[in-house]
Design an enzyme around this catalytic site. Structure first.
Site, PDB file in Angstrom:
ATOM      1  N   ARG A 163       1.158  -0.935   0.049  1.00 16.21           N
ATOM      2  CA  ARG A 163      -0.044   0.150   0.051  1.00 16.21           C
ATOM      3  C   ARG A 163       1.032   1.279   0.247  1.00 16.21           C
ATOM      4  O   ARG A 163       2.248   1.513   0.139  1.00 16.21           O
ATOM      5  CB  ARG A 163      -0.745   0.251   1.054  1.00 16.21           C
ATOM      6  N   LYS A 187      -1.697  -2.950   8.093  1.00 13.57           N
ATOM      7  CA  LYS A 187      -2.703  -2.322   9.357  1.00 13.57           C
ATOM      8  C   LYS A 187      -3.351  -3.318  10.648  1.00 13.57           C
ATOM      9  O   LYS A 187      -2.717  -4.274  10.600  1.00 13.57           O
ATOM     10  CB  LYS A 187      -3.552  -2.195   8.325  1.00 13.57           C
ATOM     11  N   HIS A 258      -3.006   2.721  -5.311  1.00 12.71           N
ATOM     12  CA  HIS A 258      -3.984   1.196  -5.334  1.00 12.71           C
ATOM     13  C   HIS A 258      -4.020   0.840  -6.563  1.00 12.71           C
ATOM     14  O   HIS A 258      -4.381  -0.528  -7.332  1.00 12.71           O
ATOM     15  CB  HIS A 258      -5.101   1.622  -4.639  1.00 12.71           C
ATOM     16  N   ARG A 261      -1.178  -1.834  -6.649  1.00 15.48           N
ATOM     17  CA  ARG A 261      -1.196  -2.851  -6.095  1.00 15.48           C
ATOM     18  C   ARG A 261      -2.945  -3.724  -6.748  1.00 15.48           C
ATOM     19  O   ARG A 261      -1.937  -5.587  -6.664  1.00 15.48           O
ATOM     20  CB  ARG A 261      -2.194  -2.496  -4.709  1.00 15.48           C
ATOM     21  N   HIS A 284      -3.496  -9.125   3.363  1.00 14.38           N
ATOM     22  CA  HIS A 284      -5.091  -9.120   4.037  1.00 14.38           C
ATOM     23  C   HIS A 284      -5.293 -10.053   5.195  1.00 14.38           C
ATOM     24  O   HIS A 284      -4.895 -11.163   5.015  1.00 14.38           O
ATOM     25  CB  HIS A 284      -6.127  -9.546   2.786  1.00 14.38           C
ATOM     26  N   TYR A 293      -9.328 -10.490  -6.508  1.00 12.40           N
ATOM     27  CA  TYR A 293      -8.775 -10.429  -7.719  1.00 12.40           C
ATOM     28  C   TYR A 293      -8.663 -11.738  -8.619  1.00 12.40           C
ATOM     29  O   TYR A 293      -8.873 -11.522  -9.766  1.00 12.40           O
ATOM     30  CB  TYR A 293      -7.395 -10.024  -7.245  1.00 12.40           C
TER      31      TYR A 293
END
Length: 312
Positions: A163, A187, A258, A261, A284, A293
């Site tokens: 990211r 995150k 993004h 990504r 994730h 995806y």
């Protein structure tokens, strides 16, 4: 939350409450540095808009003000996802302020932001991506720091799938040059190690050896990516670099970091990568997020089939 860029600019409205909310996110909610920075930027934007309406305290806020703010974001051309995120920030902030007794009633209870579109993300095809990266490499040949940094940004974002918030937070010692791995803080303050390829390694070496050395200052610290004044590159600056390069790519709606990504994840799955390996690489929490995806890849396959198969 007070302005930090010198003493000439006035303090924004409800600065003390905003700073208290940020401390709450850091200490009690254990939010990552990137998440806190995003919240802080959203609150500063909202506070500045409130100040433009003459609102100086939380008590002066009402639903009309909140809706006007969202309307101004839409007029600026921001995406639905960005507006939805900013609205969520302010809703969380005002809910916290109400619980803490800074507000008698929460004016955001009936605030609705535009829903995010559920369409598939725009990605670049290999035939679109290769000229983009080749042009960035050609521009960097002369050794201009701006061009060297741009090439390194593009190659690392695509080569690793990280990211943009993770990218700007990188320090020099987060790179393992021998193994071509980068350590990122994602995150939820979760750390992971991600590989990157030979082109990204070459671009990073060029930036560090020929570009960063020209911009580094005594107070630059260990930040990997710098601006011309020697300060750590921020997300807004990184987005600007990527968007400027993507603007020259025909036939795609892909914009911003993004998109690279998305593109990296899609190309990995197109190439046969294991879904759980891609989940780990992207950081994730849920496999369902990564499965998006697979839908992109199937959609690309379907379009290719319809265009090429004589009995489609």
């Amino acid at each position: 939350m007070r302005e930090r860029r010198g003493g000439n600019r006035p303090t924004l409205p409800f600065a003390n409450e905003s700073e208290g909310f940020i401390r709450y996110l850091e200490r009690e909610r254990n939010r990552s540095v990137h998440t806190v920075r995003a919240y802080q930027g959203d609150l500063e934007n909202f506070a500045a808009f409130s100040a433009s309406l003459g609102i100086a305290t939380l008590a002066g806020l009402d639903l009309t003000c909140l809706r006007s703010w969202l309307g101004s974001l839409d007029q600026q051309g921001l995406s639905r996802a960005t507006i939805a995120r900013r609205a969520a920030t302010v809703r969380n902030f005002l809910a916290w302020a109400t619980r803490e007794g800074h507000l008698a009633e929460n004016p955001a209870l009936r605030l609705k932001a535009p829903r995010r579109r559920n369409g598939l993300p725009d990605v670049l095809s290999v035939s679109q991506l290769e000229p983009l990266l080749a042009a960035a490499q050609d521009a960097a040949v002369g050794g201009d720091p701006q061009a060297l940094r741009a090439r390194a940004l593009l190659e690392l974002l695509y080569g690793s799938g990280i990211r943009v918030g993770e990218l700007v937070g990188l320090d020099l010692d987060d790179l393992d040059h021998d193994r071509r791995m980068v350590r990122v803080l994602g995150k939820g303050n979760k750390e992971r190690t991600v590989p990157y390829g030979v082109p990204a390694a070459q671009a990073l070496n060029d930036w560090i050896g020929r570009g960063r050395t020209r911009w580094v200052k005594p107070d630059s610290g260990a930040a990997l990516f710098l601006g011309p004044r020697g300060r750590r590159l921020d997300q807004r600056q990184a987005r600007s670099v990527v968007e400027r390069h993507l603007a020259g790519v025909d036939g795609t709606g892909a914009t911003g970091p993004h998109a690279l990504r998305h593109t990296a994840a899609t190309h990995l799955l197109d190439g046969g990568a294991d879904l759980r390996a891609v989940q780990e690489l992207l950081g994730h929490r849920s496999l369902a997020t990564t499965q998006l995806y697979t839908h992109v890849s199937v959609d690309r396959l379907r379009r290719s089939y319809e265009q090429a198969h004589p009995r489609a």
